[in-house]
Design a protein around this motif. Structure first.
Motif, PDB file in Angstrom:
ATOM      1  N   HIS A 149       0.540  -1.712   0.160  1.00 35.25           N
ATOM      2  CA  HIS A 149       0.112  -0.058   0.065  1.00 35.25           C
ATOM      3  C   HIS A 149       0.929   1.512   0.602  1.00 35.25           C
ATOM      4  O   HIS A 149       1.879   0.895   0.351  1.00 35.25           O
ATOM      5  CB  HIS A 149      -0.773  -0.233   1.206  1.00 35.25           C
ATOM      6  N   LEU A 150       0.256   2.292  -0.357  1.00 37.91           N
ATOM      7  CA  LEU A 150       1.415   3.685  -0.805  1.00 37.91           C
ATOM      8  C   LEU A 150       0.253   4.052  -0.063  1.00 37.91           C
ATOM      9  O   LEU A 150      -0.783   5.150  -0.240  1.00 37.91           O
ATOM     10  CB  LEU A 150       1.698   3.836  -2.139  1.00 37.91           C
ATOM     11  N   LEU A 151       0.424   5.359   1.257  1.00 33.65           N
ATOM     12  CA  LEU A 151       0.238   6.689   1.903  1.00 33.65           C
ATOM     13  C   LEU A 151       1.118   7.561   2.022  1.00 33.65           C
ATOM     14  O   LEU A 151       1.676   7.455   1.548  1.00 33.65           O
ATOM     15  CB  LEU A 151      -0.167   5.887   3.357  1.00 33.65           C
ATOM     16  N   GLU A 152       0.768   8.933   1.410  1.00 34.85           N
ATOM     17  CA  GLU A 152       1.234   9.696   0.535  1.00 34.85           C
ATOM     18  C   GLU A 152       0.402  10.422   1.507  1.00 34.85           C
ATOM     19  O   GLU A 152      -0.609  11.390   1.548  1.00 34.85           O
ATOM     20  CB  GLU A 152       1.063  10.141  -1.092  1.00 34.85           C
ATOM     21  N   ILE A 153       1.586  12.112   1.774  1.00 37.22           N
ATOM     22  CA  ILE A 153       1.122  12.779   2.783  1.00 37.22           C
ATOM     23  C   ILE A 153       1.290  14.450   2.420  1.00 37.22           C
ATOM     24  O   ILE A 153       2.825  14.468   2.266  1.00 37.22           O
ATOM     25  CB  ILE A 153       1.478  12.226   4.493  1.00 37.22           C
ATOM     26  N   ASP A 154       0.905  14.405   1.820  1.00 40.24           N
ATOM     27  CA  ASP A 154       0.877  16.231   1.699  1.00 40.24           C
ATOM     28  C   ASP A 154       0.853  17.712   2.356  1.00 40.24           C
ATOM     29  O   ASP A 154      -0.135  18.248   2.254  1.00 40.24           O
ATOM     30  CB  ASP A 154       0.232  16.095  -0.559  1.00 40.24           C
TER      31      ASP A 154
END
Length: 265
Positions: A149-154
């Protein structure tokens, strides 16, 4: 001092602060996750180096306004005053320097299988070009092709957002979650400047339920521990890019209500 904003503080985006903010948030979020992961998983901090454009202050040198020379120097008479050439304008330089960042990886215990990669985006991840956003996109695609899975926080308003097939709504910040079993669909949380940041799920392997990642709590804790209030001048505008007129008006009224800007006379 408590942070003045309900969610992300746009002043923390300043290039002089962001590397420190990034490190603190990664550490706090990793600790948050690890408290929920044992005994089957571990949250691991994985460092990497990117080149960022940072403002480098010039070395200051004292230049006398008047020089006194002895007889014979430069052909001047004894005791005559010689004014040196006017010093050139000196401004800070923007230089690309290596900056160490890190991501969080949730891995299974012992066999070290990557379950979830968590990226807190940096300016270099969002800088257009082959060594910036293009390189980051290649890393995203590698994860998309895997079972992780990929969790991206911008939390940066500037630069290029992670790429999606359709346009994003207007928002200051975003969190993106790509679950392996739901690709190509990505869950998107638009985050407005004036709203608190709610916890988001960090998926694990089935049948284990996801654990909660509270980005807002990590921001508040990092702000308190680092005493960013000592460094930030809230009477000045936040770093670029410019806020929308609505957000700029809200920010001004909010900082005045918090006592961080003088009230209009």
């Amino acid at each position: 001092m408590e942070p003045p904003f309900p969610g992300m503080d746009p002043y923390l985006e300043a290039p002089s602060l962001w590397p420190d903010v990034h490190h603190r948030l990664i550490t706090l979020m990793c600790d948050q996750l690890q408290a929920q992961l044992a005994p089957r998983y571990r949250a691991v901090i994985t460092p990497y180096v990117l080149f960022e454009s940072l403002e480098i202050a010039p070395v200051r040198r004292a230049v006398p306004d008047v020089a006194v020379v002895e007889r014979g120097s430069f052909g001047a008479a004894a005791g005559s005053a010689v004014t040196p050439e006017e010093a050139p304008l000196t401004l800070p330089a923007l230089m690309e320097v290596p900056v160490e960042y890190a991501r969080i990886e949730i891995r299974t215990v012992r066999d070290q299988t990557l379950v979830t990669a968590i990226e807190l985006l940096s300016p270099a991840n969002k800088r257009p070009g082959p060594d910036g956003a293009d390189a980051y996109e290649k890393r995203r695609q590698d994860i998309f092709a895997s079972t992780a899975h990929l969790l991206e926080i911008d939390l940066l308003r500037g630069g290029q957002r992670p790429r999606l097939a359709q346009p994003l709504p207007e928002a200051s910040y975003f969190i993106f979650l790509s679950r392996a079993q739901r690709r190509p669909y990505v869950e998107v949380w638009p985050l407005q400047l004036r709203d608190p940041i709610k916890p988001v799920p960090a998926p694990l392997l089935p049948p284990d339920p996801p654990v909660a990642l509270d980005v807002g709590a990590a921001i508040r804790e990092a702000y308190r521990r680092a005493r960013y209030d000592l460094e930030i001048d809230y009477t000045q505008p936040p770093p670029p890019p410019d806020l929308s007129p609505e957000d700029a008006a809200w920010l001004d009224a909010h900082l005045r209500a918090c006592g961080l800007r003088p009230s209009p006379e």
